[in-house]
Design a protein around this motif. Structure first.
Motif, PDB file in Angstrom:
ATOM      1  N   ALA A  56       0.837  -1.207   0.000  1.00 23.85           N
ATOM      2  CA  ALA A  56       0.000   0.000   0.000  1.00 23.85           C
ATOM      3  C   ALA A  56       0.869   1.253   0.000  1.00 23.85           C
ATOM      4  O   ALA A  56       0.601   2.213  -0.746  1.00 23.85           O
ATOM      5  N   VAL A  57       1.901   1.277   0.817  1.00 24.51           N
ATOM      6  CA  VAL A  57       2.796   2.437   0.880  1.00 24.51           C
ATOM      7  C   VAL A  57       3.480   2.661  -0.467  1.00 24.51           C
ATOM      8  O   VAL A  57       3.577   3.790  -0.959  1.00 24.51           O
ATOM      9  N   LEU A  58       3.936   1.582  -1.088  1.00 21.45           N
ATOM     10  CA  LEU A  58       4.607   1.702  -2.387  1.00 21.45           C
ATOM     11  C   LEU A  58       3.674   2.235  -3.465  1.00 21.45           C
ATOM     12  O   LEU A  58       4.110   2.886  -4.414  1.00 21.45           O
ATOM     13  N   GLU A  59       2.371   1.951  -3.324  1.00 26.38           N
ATOM     14  CA  GLU A  59       1.392   2.402  -4.309  1.00 26.38           C
ATOM     15  C   GLU A  59       0.713   3.707  -3.904  1.00 26.38           C
ATOM     16  O   GLU A  59      -0.207   4.174  -4.580  1.00 26.38           O
ATOM     17  N   GLY A  60       1.150   4.292  -2.781  1.00 29.17           N
ATOM     18  CA  GLY A  60       0.582   5.556  -2.347  1.00 29.17           C
ATOM     19  C   GLY A  60      -0.786   5.444  -1.721  1.00 29.17           C
ATOM     20  O   GLY A  60      -1.540   6.426  -1.692  1.00 29.17           O
ATOM     21  N   ARG A  61      -1.128   4.257  -1.222  1.00 26.15           N
ATOM     22  CA  ARG A  61      -2.424   4.052  -0.577  1.00 26.15           C
ATOM     23  C   ARG A  61      -2.250   3.968   0.936  1.00 26.15           C
ATOM     24  O   ARG A  61      -1.174   3.570   1.415  1.00 26.15           O
ATOM     25  N   PRO A  62      -3.285   4.293   1.715  1.00 29.01           N
ATOM     26  CA  PRO A  62      -3.185   4.110   3.172  1.00 29.01           C
ATOM     27  C   PRO A  62      -3.255   2.633   3.531  1.00 29.01           C
ATOM     28  O   PRO A  62      -3.987   1.862   2.907  1.00 29.01           O
ATOM     29  N   ALA A  63      -2.480   2.229   4.520  1.00 29.53           N
ATOM     30  CA  ALA A  63      -2.520   0.846   4.999  1.00 29.53           C
ATOM     31  C   ALA A  63      -3.771   0.630   5.842  1.00 29.53           C
ATOM     32  O   ALA A  63      -4.338   1.574   6.404  1.00 29.53           O
ATOM     33  N   THR A  64      -4.213  -0.611   5.919  1.00 29.90           N
ATOM     34  CA  THR A  64      -5.393  -0.949   6.718  1.00 29.90           C
ATOM     35  C   THR A  64      -5.116  -0.680   8.191  1.00 29.90           C
ATOM     36  O   THR A  64      -4.140  -1.192   8.744  1.00 29.90           O
ATOM     37  N   PRO A  65      -5.951   0.132   8.871  1.00 28.17           N
ATOM     38  CA  PRO A  65      -5.698   0.453  10.285  1.00 28.17           C
ATOM     39  C   PRO A  65      -6.232  -0.630  11.213  1.00 28.17           C
ATOM     40  O   PRO A  65      -6.972  -1.530  10.798  1.00 28.17           O
ATOM     41  N   GLY A  66      -5.866  -0.508  12.488  1.00 23.14           N
ATOM     42  CA  GLY A  66      -6.436  -1.386  13.518  1.00 23.14           C
ATOM     43  C   GLY A  66      -5.509  -2.507  13.934  1.00 23.14           C
ATOM     44  O   GLY A  66      -4.776  -3.063  13.117  1.00 23.14           O
ATOM     45  N   ASP A  67      -5.536  -2.823  15.245  1.00 25.54           N
ATOM     46  CA  ASP A  67      -4.736  -3.917  15.784  1.00 25.54           C
ATOM     47  C   ASP A  67      -5.404  -5.256  15.490  1.00 25.54           C
ATOM     48  O   ASP A  67      -6.640  -5.345  15.395  1.00 25.54           O
ATOM     49  N   LEU A  68      -4.591  -6.284  15.378  1.00 27.80           N
ATOM     50  CA  LEU A  68      -5.119  -7.624  15.161  1.00 27.80           C
ATOM     51  C   LEU A  68      -5.541  -8.234  16.496  1.00 27.80           C
ATOM     52  O   LEU A  68      -4.793  -8.175  17.482  1.00 27.80           O
ATOM     53  N   PRO A  69      -6.717  -8.844  16.580  1.00 30.93           N
ATOM     54  CA  PRO A  69      -7.173  -9.446  17.843  1.00 30.93           C
ATOM     55  C   PRO A  69      -6.380 -10.703  18.182  1.00 30.93           C
ATOM     56  O   PRO A  69      -5.857 -11.389  17.299  1.00 30.93           O
ATOM     57  N   VAL A  70      -6.302 -10.977  19.468  1.00 34.56           N
ATOM     58  CA  VAL A  70      -5.632 -12.185  19.964  1.00 34.56           C
ATOM     59  C   VAL A  70      -6.648 -13.000  20.756  1.00 34.56           C
ATOM     60  O   VAL A  70      -7.684 -12.485  21.177  1.00 34.56           O
ATOM     61  N   THR A  71      -6.329 -14.278  20.993  1.00 38.89           N
ATOM     62  CA  THR A  71      -7.324 -15.196  21.573  1.00 38.89           C
ATOM     63  C   THR A  71      -6.729 -15.999  22.721  1.00 38.89           C
ATOM     64  O   THR A  71      -5.655 -16.598  22.566  1.00 38.89           O
ATOM     65  N   LEU A  72      -7.413 -16.018  23.841  1.00 37.77           N
ATOM     66  CA  LEU A  72      -6.988 -16.854  24.958  1.00 37.77           C
ATOM     67  C   LEU A  72      -7.354 -18.306  24.685  1.00 37.77           C
ATOM     68  O   LEU A  72      -8.515 -18.623  24.388  1.00 37.77           O
ATOM     69  N   MET A  73      -6.369 -19.194  24.779  1.00 38.72           N
ATOM     70  CA  MET A  73      -6.585 -20.623  24.597  1.00 38.72           C
ATOM     71  C   MET A  73      -6.503 -21.293  25.974  1.00 38.72           C
ATOM     72  O   MET A  73      -5.411 -21.450  26.535  1.00 38.72           O
ATOM     73  N   VAL A  74      -7.650 -21.629  26.532  1.00 37.38           N
ATOM     74  CA  VAL A  74      -7.689 -22.224  27.876  1.00 37.38           C
ATOM     75  C   VAL A  74      -7.448 -23.722  27.759  1.00 37.38           C
ATOM     76  O   VAL A  74      -8.184 -24.436  27.081  1.00 37.38           O
ATOM     77  N   ARG A  75      -6.389 -24.192  28.441  1.00 34.75           N
ATOM     78  CA  ARG A  75      -6.044 -25.612  28.407  1.00 34.75           C
ATOM     79  C   ARG A  75      -5.809 -26.106  29.831  1.00 34.75           C
ATOM     80  O   ARG A  75      -6.316 -25.523  30.794  1.00 34.75           O
ATOM     81  N   GLY A  76      -5.049 -27.166  29.965  1.00 32.80           N
ATOM     82  CA  GLY A  76      -4.976 -27.858  31.249  1.00 32.80           C
ATOM     83  C   GLY A  76      -4.052 -27.286  32.288  1.00 32.80           C
ATOM     84  O   GLY A  76      -4.008 -27.792  33.415  1.00 32.80           O
ATOM     85  N   SER A  77      -3.284 -26.224  31.970  1.00 36.82           N
ATOM     86  CA  SER A  77      -2.296 -25.727  32.924  1.00 36.82           C
ATOM     87  C   SER A  77      -2.863 -24.728  33.924  1.00 36.82           C
ATOM     88  O   SER A  77      -2.121 -24.211  34.766  1.00 36.82           O
ATOM     89  N   THR A  78      -4.164 -24.437  33.847  1.00 42.38           N
ATOM     90  CA  THR A  78      -4.777 -23.511  34.810  1.00 42.38           C
ATOM     91  C   THR A  78      -5.994 -24.174  35.452  1.00 42.38           C
ATOM     92  O   THR A  78      -6.738 -24.916  34.821  1.00 42.38           O
ATOM     93  N   ALA A  79      -6.173 -23.856  36.747  1.00 41.02           N
ATOM     94  CA  ALA A  79      -7.275 -24.385  37.541  1.00 41.02           C
ATOM     95  C   ALA A  79      -7.440 -23.478  38.761  1.00 41.02           C
ATOM     96  O   ALA A  79      -6.583 -22.618  39.012  1.00 41.02           O
ATOM     97  N   PRO A  80      -8.499 -23.647  39.546  1.00 38.48           N
ATOM     98  CA  PRO A  80      -8.618 -22.854  40.778  1.00 38.48           C
ATOM     99  C   PRO A  80      -7.420 -23.089  41.691  1.00 38.48           C
ATOM    100  O   PRO A  80      -6.777 -24.147  41.648  1.00 38.48           O
ATOM    101  N   PRO A  81      -7.086 -22.117  42.543  1.00 34.76           N
ATOM    102  CA  PRO A  81      -5.942 -22.274  43.447  1.00 34.76           C
ATOM    103  C   PRO A  81      -6.210 -23.368  44.476  1.00 34.76           C
ATOM    104  O   PRO A  81      -7.364 -23.706  44.750  1.00 34.76           O
ATOM    105  N   PRO A  82      -5.140 -23.933  45.027  1.00 37.85           N
ATOM    106  CA  PRO A  82      -5.342 -24.968  46.056  1.00 37.85           C
ATOM    107  C   PRO A  82      -6.050 -24.414  47.279  1.00 37.85           C
ATOM    108  O   PRO A  82      -5.854 -23.255  47.645  1.00 37.85           O
ATOM    109  N   THR A  83      -6.891 -25.214  47.906  1.00 35.77           N
ATOM    110  CA  THR A  83      -7.634 -24.743  49.074  1.00 35.77           C
ATOM    111  C   THR A  83      -6.764 -24.749  50.321  1.00 35.77           C
ATOM    112  O   THR A  83      -7.007 -23.989  51.245  1.00 35.77           O
ATOM    113  N   ARG A  84      -5.740 -25.589  50.347  1.00 37.18           N
ATOM    114  CA  ARG A  84      -4.850 -25.616  51.511  1.00 37.18           C
ATOM    115  C   ARG A  84      -3.695 -24.636  51.289  1.00 37.18           C
ATOM    116  O   ARG A  84      -3.350 -24.324  50.152  1.00 37.18           O
ATOM    117  N   PRO A  85      -3.042 -24.149  52.345  1.00 37.29           N
ATOM    118  CA  PRO A  85      -1.907 -23.230  52.185  1.00 37.29           C
ATOM    119  C   PRO A  85      -0.805 -23.907  51.410  1.00 37.29           C
ATOM    120  O   PRO A  85      -0.593 -25.102  51.519  1.00 37.29           O
TER     121      PRO A  85
END
Length: 344
Positions: A315-344
Motif C-alpha cells: 500500500a505504501v509503495l502504491e501511495g495508498r493508506p494501509a489498513t488500520p487497527g490492531d489484530l485481535p488475539v485469543t486466549l486458549m484455555v487448556r490444562g495448565s490452569t485451575a482454581p488455586p489450592p484450598t490448603r496453604p
C-alpha cells in the motif's frame, strides 16, 4: 491439467495467454499485475489466471523490474530465527508477496532487537522496502536509508520512524489472562517477565499492572525478570517459588518458552500443575500443546501479522493508506490452569 513444456520449447508469452483466453494483452497485464479491480470482471480475471496456469506462463520479472524501476524485493528483519513466531510471520508475508511477484528476504538482526547492519552493499539499491518484526524503529537506520519505506510489526505506535505499522492487541491478551485467573479465584501472582527490551513486553507488563492494580486490593503481584529461554526461566521461577513468604498460586509468563521453564521448575520442586500452581504463556507456539498438561496461553496470529505487514508495504509503495487497527488475539484455555489450592 497444466501443460508441460518440452525441452527447447519457447516459453509461453502474455500474447499466448491472451489468445487462449480470448482477451486482450492489456487485460492479461492488468490481471497478472493485480491491477484488474474496477477494470476487469472477476470472472474474466479468474479465466486469465487459470489460462496462464494451464499454459505454464510466468511473467518476465526482469523486464517488469526495468519498467517499474523497482527490485520487487522486501526485507523482513526479525530478532532471531530460532523463534517459531518469526518463521510464521515470514510465511504470511511471503504468501502475500508471491501473489504480487515480490520476493521476501529474511534477515535475523545480529544484535537481536538492537541495531541491524545493512546486509547489502546498499539497501536502497537492493530493496523496495523493509518490514521489521518486534524491532525498534531506530534499530533499522543502518538498513532502510533515508527514503526506503519501513513497515513496523508489533512495535511502538508512537514511534515516528515508520511509514506504516501493524500491531497485535497484546494488552487485551494480558487482560484475557488476568480475567481468566481472577475468575478461577487466584489472588497471588508471579509475573515471569522477559528481559528483552521490546515494546511488546513493555505493553504486557503495563497491562498486567493495570489489570491487577488498585481495583483488586486483595491481589499481590511479584515480577521476576528472566532471559527469554527455558533454562533462564526455570532458574528464575525456582528462586521465586522458594522465596520467603506466601507462595504464588499462578505464574503469568510473557512467552510460552518462559512458561515451559516455569513448569520445569514446578516439577523440580514437587509442585503439580495446575493443582498446586497455575501457569500461563503467551504466543501459542507448538510447544504449548507439547507440554503436559497443555498450556493455557494467548494465541497470536503470526501469519496474519506477516500478511498485513506485506499488504501495508505494498500500500505504501502504491501511495495508498494501509489498513488500520490492531489484530485481535485469543486466549486458549487448556490444562495448565485451575482454581488455586484450598490448603496453604
Amino acid at each position: 491439467m497444466k501443460a508441460t513444456e518440452p525441452p527447447g520449447a519457447a516459453r509461453p508469452t502474455s500474447r499466448d495467454v491472451a489468445r487462449a483466453a480470448g482477451v486482450s494483452q492489456a487485460t492479461v497485464s492488468l490481471v497478472l499485475g493485480d491491477k484488474w479491480r474496477g477494470r476487469v470482471s472477476e470472472r474474466t480475471a479468474d479465466l486469465v489466471r487459470r489460462t496462464a496456469g494451464d499454459l505454464g506462463y510466468r511473467p518476465n520479472l526482469a523486464a517488469r523490474t526495468l519498467r517499474l524501476g523497482r527490485t520487487r524485493t522486501a526485507l523482513l528483519v526479525v530478532p532471531a530465527l530460532t523463534n517459531e513466531f518469526f518463521a510464521r510471520v515470514y510465511s504470511g508475508a511471503a504468501t502475500v508477496a508471491a501473489r504480487h511477484d515480490f520476493g521476501v528476504v529474511l534477515y535475523p538482526s545480529p544484535e537481536g532487537t538492537g541495531p541491524a547492519r545493512d546486509p547489502f552493499a546498499s539497501a536502497r539499491a537492493a530493496l523496495d522496502g523493509v518490514i521489521a518484526s518486534s524491532m525498534a524503529a531506530d534499530a533499522l537506520t543502518g538498513i532502510r536509508g533515508t527514503d526506503l519505506p519501513l513497515v513496523m510489526l508489533d512495535s511502538d505506535p508512537a514511534d515516528p520512524g515508520s511509514a506504516a505499522q501493524v500491531n497485535l492487541d497484546v494488552a487485551d491478551g494480558m487482560r484475557q489472562i488476568t480475567d481468566h485467573l481472577l475468575t478461577l479465584g487466584h489472588r497471588r501472582f508471579l509475573h515471569l517477565a522477559s528481559a528483552v527490551p521490546s515494546w511488546t513486553f513493555h505493553v504486557r507488563a503495563r497491562a498486567l499492572a493495570t489489570c491487577l492494580g488498585t481495583s483488586h486490593p486483595d491481589v499481590s503481584v511479584r515480577t521476576v525478570t528472566t532471559p527469554l529461554d527455558v533454562p533462564g526461566a526455570c532458574a528464575a521461577a525456582e528462586r521465586a517459588l522458594t522465596a520467603p513468604g506466601p507462595r504464588p498460586t499462578a505464574l503469568i509468563c510473557d512467552d510460552d518458552l518462559l512458561a515451559a521453564g516455569a513448569c520445569k521448575a514446578a516439577r523440580r520442586l514437587g509442585l503439580r500443575v495446575p493443582e498446586d500452581l497455575s501457569v500461563t504463556g503467551f504466543d501459542d507456539l507448538a510447544l504449548a500443546t507439547a507440554l503436559e498438561p497443555e498450556l493455557t496461553t494467548v494465541r497470536l496470529p503470526a501469519e496474519r501479522i506477516g500478511e498485513r505487514g506485506m499488504e501495508a508495504l505494498l500500500a505504501v509503495l502504491e501511495g495508498r493508506p494501509a489498513t488500520p487497527g490492531d489484530l485481535p488475539v485469543t486466549l486458549m484455555v487448556r490444562g495448565s490452569t485451575a482454581p488455586p489450592p484450598t490448603r496453604p
